[in-house]
Design an enzyme around this catalytic site. Sequence first.
Site, PDB file in Angstrom:
ATOM      1  N   HIS A 454       0.817  -1.213   0.000  1.00 35.15           N
ATOM      2  CA  HIS A 454       0.000   0.000   0.000  1.00 35.15           C
ATOM      3  C   HIS A 454       0.849   1.260   0.000  1.00 35.15           C
ATOM      4  O   HIS A 454       2.043   1.256   0.317  1.00 35.15           O
ATOM      5  CB  HIS A 454      -0.959   0.012   1.192  1.00 35.15           C
ATOM      6  CG  HIS A 454      -0.297   0.078   2.540  1.00 35.15           C
ATOM      7  ND1 HIS A 454       0.053   1.263   3.157  1.00 35.15           N
ATOM      8  CD2 HIS A 454       0.082  -0.902   3.410  1.00 35.15           C
ATOM      9  CE1 HIS A 454       0.590   1.027   4.340  1.00 35.15           C
ATOM     10  NE2 HIS A 454       0.634  -0.288   4.526  1.00 35.15           N
ATOM     11  N   CYS A 473       2.394  -4.991   7.076  1.00 38.21           N
ATOM     12  CA  CYS A 473       2.173  -4.772   5.651  1.00 38.21           C
ATOM     13  C   CYS A 473       3.373  -4.061   5.026  1.00 38.21           C
ATOM     14  O   CYS A 473       4.260  -3.571   5.718  1.00 38.21           O
ATOM     15  CB  CYS A 473       0.897  -3.976   5.424  1.00 38.21           C
ATOM     16  SG  CYS A 473      -0.612  -4.941   5.714  1.00 38.21           S
TER      17      CYS A 473
END
Length: 557
Positions: A454, A473
């Site tokens: 992301h 992440c």
Amino acid sequence: MYLFSDKFYPSARKCTKGLPGAVLVFLTGLSLHAAPAVAQVSGAATGGTAVMVPATLPQTSGFRQALAAAASGDEAVQNFFRDRGYESFWTSEGPEGITRRAALLAALDGAAFHALPVARYDAAGLRRAFAQLRSEGDRGRLEIRMTRALLDYARDLSSGVLTPARIDPGIVRSLPRPEEPEVLAAFAADPQRLLNSLSPRNPEYVRLLRARADLQRQIAGGGWGRTITAKSLRPGSEGPEVVALRDRLAAMGYLGRSATASYDGSIVAAVRAFQEDQGLSADGVAGEATLRALNTAAEERLAAVTVAIERERWANIPRGDRHIWVNLTDYTVKLIDDGKVSFETRAVIGSTKDEKRTPEFSHRMTYLEVNPDWTVPPGIIRRDYLPKLQANPNALSHLKVVDSRGREIPRSAINFSAYTARNFPFSLKQPPGPSNALGRVKFMFPNPWSIYLHDTPDKHLFARDARAFSSGCVRLNDPFDFAYALLARQSDDPKGLFQRALNSGKQTRINLEEPVPVHLDYRTAFSDARGKMQYRRDIYGRDAAIHAALIKAGVTP
């Protein structure tokens, strides 16, 4: 299991040039031709010494009983011999038996070169057993030993010696373990073809084998010379520490023959090249991080390469003509098209705390979400956010509190202190926007660990060499360009497609017409596009644990 396939790595054959003949060409010659009282095992398959063994024994019920007893509890082996009517497979006198045992024993002779545990297959012990056959019971038991050696070797070479999740719970990839009945059937049909198909097809595997052999020779020759004791060296420095730096760079192949005792232009260039291969800022100055890497012993580099070979076996699957490779230790995300890097960006990965480390696995990216909201992962709520809300209900004001039906709940209606990490019934969400923790786009490959790639509004961390700061992440430095590269295959105007969704301000999903495999990997040793070895720090300590487990399993350093 992908037997006999050169489809995915057609250049692998080119990379085998120069490897030891024992690894590439399996020897023949183990023979049990009947003589009046004895049969001869030729020297070619016994390490060069001919031995005499008893002539072939009849396959009586005693042979079959011994064979069945030795195979007890091993379903694949039991079924294999049952389907053959309990006939001999390895110890027969005919040409098929000779070919089978010669091929297997010669393959086992190359186990050390592949960084496999030689004692597990015990080729020397198998040869002794052939030489010492005295009864039909001996022969039945030897049949099972040979069969088990084949299956163990096939499993280890094709998919790894270790089960990674037992070493580190963060390695959650599924291994491409071969099906034992398929291995036995394929070997029975064509022994050499089966054996040649087992090792990974990726050319990286061959480059790692070659690097390991080079390092072993370097260590045997004394390594890279004395270490450098200076805390820092820079252009203009002179003296014995510069000489030590010069000699070490030369031993590593970064500098030609030189008699300089000063930190001149040639030293600067060599240091820069070394820094690039270590993932360090290439400023040509031998500072603390550079000297630490320069002083790393050849034995440590050998350990890293040995682990990388094992990791390559764990990843012995078709990776895709187009795929995404996330090397956590390198802090990079690369888009690979037909074996070449078509896009690359810096990344921030999970921090070194156990609960925040990014796991390793392979999956498929299926869509992009533009203008995403952020649903805070339960682990972050339990670990970080609930204590803050209990201390101050108005903390984390950028987050909405949402119940199980998706309704926003006023904070004044909640007694946060009444809940624990186990029974907290609410979700926390951040609406889309430029300050959203996920930035303006996330790249989704839905998985049980809630890991994805992301954007981020916090860009300053990308300037650092070490970038382990996230909660698991992977954050991207150039997410928009990454999106354009992914969408280029399905749109004549990938930038326009993405920007229209972005400018709408609405949460928008863009599906990938062709899902892209994603491989989250962890390599402290790997080769670059030139085939030159690169090394990175073992930031999570995973490779040290794997190496220790390999040594315990019987892999020689």
